[in-house]
Design an enzyme around this catalytic site. Sequence first.
Site, PDB file in Angstrom:
ATOM      1  N   ASP A 152       0.814  -1.227   0.000  1.00 44.23           N
ATOM      2  CA  ASP A 152       0.000   0.000   0.000  1.00 44.23           C
ATOM      3  C   ASP A 152       0.843   1.269   0.000  1.00 44.23           C
ATOM      4  O   ASP A 152       0.411   2.306   0.487  1.00 44.23           O
ATOM      5  CB  ASP A 152      -0.959   0.043   1.212  1.00 44.23           C
ATOM      6  N   LYS A 186       2.453   2.222  -5.028  1.00 45.10           N
ATOM      7  CA  LYS A 186       3.197   1.743  -6.211  1.00 45.10           C
ATOM      8  C   LYS A 186       2.379   1.933  -7.480  1.00 45.10           C
ATOM      9  O   LYS A 186       2.922   2.295  -8.518  1.00 45.10           O
ATOM     10  CB  LYS A 186       3.536   0.250  -6.067  1.00 45.10           C
ATOM     11  N   GLY A 226      -4.214  -4.333  -4.300  1.00 44.88           N
ATOM     12  CA  GLY A 226      -5.209  -3.378  -4.758  1.00 44.88           C
ATOM     13  C   GLY A 226      -4.477  -2.103  -5.126  1.00 44.88           C
ATOM     14  O   GLY A 226      -4.045  -1.372  -4.255  1.00 44.88           O
ATOM     15  N   HIS A 227      -4.256  -1.888  -6.402  1.00 41.85           N
ATOM     16  CA  HIS A 227      -3.494  -0.719  -6.835  1.00 41.85           C
ATOM     17  C   HIS A 227      -4.451   0.382  -7.271  1.00 41.85           C
ATOM     18  O   HIS A 227      -5.177   0.235  -8.240  1.00 41.85           O
ATOM     19  CB  HIS A 227      -2.539  -1.109  -7.964  1.00 41.85           C
ATOM     20  N   GLN A 277       2.227  -5.946  -2.928  1.00 39.97           N
ATOM     21  CA  GLN A 277       2.539  -5.993  -1.491  1.00 39.97           C
ATOM     22  C   GLN A 277       3.878  -5.273  -1.227  1.00 39.97           C
ATOM     23  O   GLN A 277       4.217  -4.362  -1.962  1.00 39.97           O
ATOM     24  CB  GLN A 277       2.566  -7.442  -0.955  1.00 39.97           C
TER      25      GLN A 277
HETATM   26  P1  IMP Z   1      -2.640 -12.710   1.917  1.00 38.20           P
HETATM   27  O1  IMP Z   1      -1.670 -12.139   0.931  1.00 38.20           O
HETATM   28  O2  IMP Z   1      -4.070 -12.468   1.529  1.00 38.20           O
HETATM   29  O3  IMP Z   1      -2.364 -14.151   2.224  1.00 38.20           O
HETATM   30  O4  IMP Z   1      -2.439 -11.917   3.297  1.00 38.20           O
HETATM   31  C1  IMP Z   1      -1.259 -12.033   4.080  1.00 38.20           C
HETATM   32  C2  IMP Z   1      -0.878 -10.703   4.720  1.00 38.20           C
HETATM   33  O5  IMP Z   1      -0.483  -9.786   3.702  1.00 38.20           O
HETATM   34  C3  IMP Z   1      -2.010 -10.007   5.484  1.00 38.20           C
HETATM   35  O6  IMP Z   1      -1.436  -9.300   6.582  1.00 38.20           O
HETATM   36  C4  IMP Z   1      -2.568  -9.023   4.468  1.00 38.20           C
HETATM   37  O7  IMP Z   1      -3.213  -7.911   5.094  1.00 38.20           O
HETATM   38  C5  IMP Z   1      -1.293  -8.601   3.763  1.00 38.20           C
HETATM   39  N1  IMP Z   1      -1.508  -8.157   2.392  1.00 38.20           N
HETATM   40  C6  IMP Z   1      -1.753  -8.921   1.300  1.00 38.20           C
HETATM   41  N2  IMP Z   1      -1.870  -8.170   0.196  1.00 38.20           N
HETATM   42  C7  IMP Z   1      -1.669  -6.902   0.576  1.00 38.20           C
HETATM   43  C8  IMP Z   1      -1.616  -5.667  -0.136  1.00 38.20           C
HETATM   44  O8  IMP Z   1      -1.760  -5.577  -1.352  1.00 38.20           O
HETATM   45  N3  IMP Z   1      -1.377  -4.570   0.621  1.00 38.20           N
HETATM   46  C9  IMP Z   1      -1.166  -4.629   1.960  1.00 38.20           C
HETATM   47  N4  IMP Z   1      -1.197  -5.753   2.669  1.00 38.20           N
HETATM   48  C10 IMP Z   1      -1.443  -6.881   1.973  1.00 38.20           C
END
Ligand code: IMP
Length: 380
Positions: free
Chosen positions: A14, A17, A41-42, A185
Site C-alpha cells: 500500500d 506503487k 489493490g493498486h 505488497q
Molecule cells: P494474503 O496475501 O491475503 O495471504 O495476506 C497475508 C498478509 O499480507 C495479510 O497481513 C494481508 O493484510 C497482507 N496483504 C496482502 N496483500 C496486501 C496488499 O496488497 N497490501 C497490503 N497488505 C497486503
Amino acid sequence: MGNITLVVGGQFGDEGKGKLVDVLSAQTRVVARYQGGANAGHTIIVDGTKYVLHLIPSGILHEGVVNVLGNGMVIHPQSLIDEMAHITKAGFFISPDNLKISESAHVITDAHITEDKVAGGKIGTTGRGIGPAYRDKVARSGMRMRDYVEGNHQWSEQLKRFVTNTTALIHEARKTGDILIEGAQGTMLDIDHGTYPFVTSSNCSAGGACTGLGLGPKHISHIYGVFKAYLTRVGNGPMPTELTDSIGELLREKGKEFGATTGRPRRCGWFDAVQARYSVMINSMDKLLITKLDVFDGMKEIKLCTEYRETGKLYPLHGLDRVSPVYETFPVWPGTVRGVTQYDKLPSEAKKYLRRIEEVVGIPIFMISTGPDREETIVV
Ligand code: IMP
C-alpha cells in the site's frame, strides 16, 4: 537493449506503487507483475476518476503498453474476468495484444478461497486464496493457467487467447524497448524476508521479480523502492512505530488508510528508517520514491525512527515485537504541499524531513508524490 526497471514496495504494501507505475508506464513498452494475485489493490486516479486494479498491471491505462501477468502470480479466473470487464466498461481497451497471461501462473480455485477465508484469520489475510494456492504450487499439485485453458473450465475459452509464454515474450521485448516491473505488497510481507508468519505467500522483494518472470538478476537495470512518508500495515504482525493514539487516527483519516481490497482500516505509524534500510539492502534499491507527503499538511510535527534502543541500526526479524524506536522530531510546514510538482517549491521544513530520510536510509529520493492524481508528482 532496453532498460528493465523494477518498482518494489519498501514497507508493508500500500505504498502507492500503482500510481508511480502508472506515471512511469507512459515511457515504457511492457509492464509486468511477478507475484501475488488479487490480494493486491493498486489505486490509480486519472483526471479525478479512481481505478482499482487487483491483477492487471497499471499499464493497462496507457495505450500501446503490453501488460504481463507473470509465472510467479496466482490467478483466480473469475476475478480476472471481472476485472477485465470493469476496465473495459471504464473505456479502456483490452485484447490479447495488450494483455498476456503466463501459461505457468498458478490458478486459484474457489476451494482455495473458501479455505483461506476460514484459516487466514490468525494472519489477517485478504481472504483471496493466496496462501492455499501457493501451497499447492510448492507441493506440486497445483493447476497452471495452460492446464486451465486447455481443460473444460468455466472461463477456459474466454482466457485462452491471452495465455502465452511470457518469459519468451519479455526476453524478446527487452531487445527493442524498456520494461517496467511492478511489485505487489511490500518487502516486509515477503515470505522469506518479511515478518514471518505475518506475511503473504510470495517473494514480494526484488528476488521474486527474477523467478516470477524468468529474468536473471543481471537483467534488471534499476530498482526503485516505494515508501510512504509514514508507515502503514494491514493485518496482524509486529510494527514498532505503530501509533495507537489520536495521531495514528489522524494519519488514517487524512491518508484515507483503508484497504483497497478489503476495506479494513490500516494500522498507521511513523516512518521507520531501520526497516527502510533493511528493505534497501534486501532489494539492492537504487532510489527512493516517497508518497503521500501531503498527508502531513496541517499536522504539528513528524517523527522519524532512526534506530531501535535495543539493536541500534539493526533490523531484527526475530524479536521485532520487543524493540523500542528512537525518534527525531521535525516541525510540519505551514500551508500545503498538495499538488506541488517542483522540488524547489516545497517548503523548507518538508525538504529537511526528506533530506534526513535520504541520509538515514542511505540512498537518494527520485520521486515524491504530493497527491493522488497522476499530475501531483515531483521528479527530483
Ligand atoms: P494474503 O496475501 O491475503 O495471504 O495476506 C497475508 C498478509 O499480507 C495479510 O497481513 C494481508 O493484510 C497482507 N496483504 C496482502 N496483500 C496486501 C496488499 O496488497 N497490501 C497490503 N497488505 C497486503
